[in-house]
Design an enzyme around this catalytic site. Structure first.
Site, mmCIF file in Angstrom:
data_model
loop_
_atom_site.group_PDB
_atom_site.id
_atom_site.type_symbol
_atom_site.label_atom_id
_atom_site.label_comp_id
_atom_site.label_asym_id
_atom_site.label_seq_id
_atom_site.Cartn_x
_atom_site.Cartn_y
_atom_site.Cartn_z
ATOM 1 N N LYS A 111 0.820 -1.211 0.000
ATOM 2 C CA LYS A 111 0.000 0.000 0.000
ATOM 3 C C LYS A 111 0.851 1.257 0.000
ATOM 4 O O LYS A 111 0.532 2.235 -0.677
ATOM 5 C CB LYS A 111 -0.978 -0.007 1.175
ATOM 6 C CG LYS A 111 -1.953 -1.158 1.040
ATOM 7 C CD LYS A 111 -3.236 -0.972 1.776
ATOM 8 C CE LYS A 111 -4.234 -2.009 1.246
ATOM 9 N NZ LYS A 111 -5.310 -2.307 2.121
ATOM 10 N N LYS A 195 -3.944 -10.565 -6.793
ATOM 11 C CA LYS A 195 -5.030 -10.935 -5.883
ATOM 12 C C LYS A 195 -6.312 -10.170 -6.217
ATOM 13 O O LYS A 195 -6.241 -8.996 -6.582
ATOM 14 C CB LYS A 195 -4.583 -10.600 -4.456
ATOM 15 C CG LYS A 195 -5.462 -11.151 -3.381
ATOM 16 C CD LYS A 195 -5.082 -10.602 -2.016
ATOM 17 C CE LYS A 195 -5.576 -9.192 -1.820
ATOM 18 N NZ LYS A 195 -5.525 -8.679 -0.466
ATOM 19 N N LYS A 198 -10.369 -4.955 -3.837
ATOM 20 C CA LYS A 198 -11.639 -4.241 -4.018
ATOM 21 C C LYS A 198 -11.528 -3.135 -5.056
ATOM 22 O O LYS A 198 -12.309 -2.204 -5.056
ATOM 23 C CB LYS A 198 -12.059 -3.654 -2.669
ATOM 24 C CG LYS A 198 -12.378 -4.710 -1.615
ATOM 25 C CD LYS A 198 -12.363 -4.094 -0.226
ATOM 26 C CE LYS A 198 -12.814 -5.060 0.854
ATOM 27 N NZ LYS A 198 -12.444 -4.609 2.195
HETATM 28 P P1 AMP Z 1 -10.248 -6.984 3.753
HETATM 29 O O1 AMP Z 1 -11.096 -6.721 2.578
HETATM 30 O O2 AMP Z 1 -8.810 -6.675 3.484
HETATM 31 O O3 AMP Z 1 -10.785 -6.419 5.021
HETATM 32 O O4 AMP Z 1 -10.268 -8.565 3.930
HETATM 33 C C1 AMP Z 1 -11.275 -9.240 4.642
HETATM 34 C C2 AMP Z 1 -11.010 -10.727 4.623
HETATM 35 O O5 AMP Z 1 -11.101 -11.223 3.279
HETATM 36 C C3 AMP Z 1 -9.593 -11.113 5.094
HETATM 37 O O6 AMP Z 1 -9.693 -12.304 5.873
HETATM 38 C C4 AMP Z 1 -8.854 -11.378 3.824
HETATM 39 O O7 AMP Z 1 -7.782 -12.287 3.996
HETATM 40 C C5 AMP Z 1 -9.927 -11.955 2.933
HETATM 41 N N1 AMP Z 1 -9.634 -11.722 1.511
HETATM 42 C C6 AMP Z 1 -9.477 -10.506 0.902
HETATM 43 N N2 AMP Z 1 -9.205 -10.666 -0.415
HETATM 44 C C7 AMP Z 1 -9.176 -12.020 -0.632
HETATM 45 C C8 AMP Z 1 -8.933 -12.816 -1.802
HETATM 46 N N3 AMP Z 1 -8.667 -12.277 -2.986
HETATM 47 N N4 AMP Z 1 -8.980 -14.164 -1.667
HETATM 48 C C9 AMP Z 1 -9.260 -14.740 -0.460
HETATM 49 N N5 AMP Z 1 -9.489 -14.039 0.669
HETATM 50 C C10 AMP Z 1 -9.452 -12.688 0.598
#
Ligand code: AMP
Ligand code: TRP
Length: 330
Positions: A111, A195, A198
């Protein structure tokens, strides 16, 4: 009873990656564990975010939690900013982590590399400290997360060891990250070496996308030019990603998914089946989400959660304050 805790930050539109890697698994812990699931809204402030979007996205995530099968009588669902102990413990524990270890966090490196060095927020750097507080306040035994969060949980483990050793007492419980066997790292459909996050409307499937958009994104997923369907993330990242999505949502392992498609030799047909598998799960999920998305339900869930979470978190906070020598008085 053992405890499980996890959270999602309301920074952007939730994706199929969030769903498969995290959200979908949260309900698995509500019968055999004391389950805590929260919205990491303070974490959302680590990068600039529109206040109106943050507010509505926070409500969305609570509705997503309910749509994913979380039951407020079994799971404590709450907002991080509703429990002041998170911020208070943060003021204490920030002194027990080192600049060196925080600078090595992959998420921070990713980031911050996109920002001007002079304008990297202190909060972005110190983000994992707050995440440690989230986990340690509830003495969580397990932390269900996707692959990218494992490093932060490892840091929490180091901190538990450091803190308990320093005060020669079992103040904090040692947490353990658990990720799904398949689907802990869902990749972008437009660039399967990246990956799914969002941020890319072409390569990311958003949980609020219309069914026809979801179908279209899957049908145009980038693949190789071969025709064989098997799992090989290095040479066939696109097909391997679709196999991962299919396996996770069908609750089967990759080997079994490969068997099902070994005679197909047609990517178009395969993609159609993946799309139908996703829609079969996501369309009813979206309907449930809509039915939960009203102020009364959301506020009711959050009020109950705030009360229950605060009680537990404040107890841990008091214990920590006493341990480090702060003068706690009635
Ligand atoms: P965040 O959106 O960063 O708050 O992520 C929320 C949860 O979603 C965390 O446990 C991340 O590890 C999981 N996560 C986010 N992106 C992915 C992805 N592309 N594949 C699998 N898990 C994800
Ligand atoms: N940092 C996590 C993410 O970006 C969200 C999060 C914050 C979290 N605190 C947590 C996850 C505690 C698990 C436990 O995905």
């Amino acid at each position: 009873m053992k405890r499980s805790l996890s959270g999602i930050k309301p920074t952007g539109n939730l994706t199929l990656g969030n769903y498969i890697g995290a959200l979908r698994n949260f309900k698995n812990y509500q019968d055999d564990y004391e389950n805590f699931i929260f919205v990491a809204d303070l974490h959302a402030l680590t990068l600039p975010i529109d206040p109106t979007f943050l507010r509505s996205n926070t409500k969305d995530i609570v509705a997503f939690y309910l749509a994913a099968g979380l039951d407020k009588d079994k799971t404590t669902i709450f907002l991080q900013s509703d429990v002041s102990a998170h911020s208070e413990l943060n003021s204490i524990l920030i002194n027990y982590l080192y600049m060196g270890e925080l600078s090595r966090m992959t998420q921070f490196k990713d980031k911050s590399s996109k920002l001007n060095h002079e304008a990297i927020g202190v909060g972005l750097f110190a983000y994992p400290v707050l995440m440690c507080c989230d986990i340690l306040l509830y003495n969580a035994d397990v932390v269900p997360v996707g692959e990218d969060q494992k490093q932060h949980v490892e840091l929490a483990r180091d901190l538990v060891h450091r803190f308990n050793t320093r005060y020669n007492k079992e103040i904090f419980v040692m947490p353990e990250a658990i990720s799904p066997k398949v689907g802990a790292r869902i990749m972008s459909l437009s660039d399967p070496t990246r990956k799914m996050s969002k941020s890319d409307p072409r390569g990311d499937i958003f949980l609020k996308d219309e069914p026809n958009i979801i179908r279209k994104k899957i049908m145009s997923a980038v693949t190789d030019t071969d025709t064989d369907i098997y799992y090989d993330p290095e040479h066939k990242p696109g097909i391997s990603n679709l196999l991962q999505i299919y396996s996770a949502l069908s609750d089967i392992d990759i080997k079994e998914a490969e068997m099902r498609f070994k005679d197909m030799h047609q990517y178009g047909e395969f993609k159609k089946i993946v799309a139908e598998t996703v829609l079969k799960e996501i369309v009813p999920f979206q309907e449930r989400y809509k039915s939960f998305l009203n102020n009364e339900t959301i506020n009711d869930v959050l009020n109950t959660g705030k009360y229950r979470a605060s009680k537990i978190a404040n107890k841990t906070l008091t214990k920590v304050k006493k341990t480090v020598g702060l003068y706690v008085h009635e």
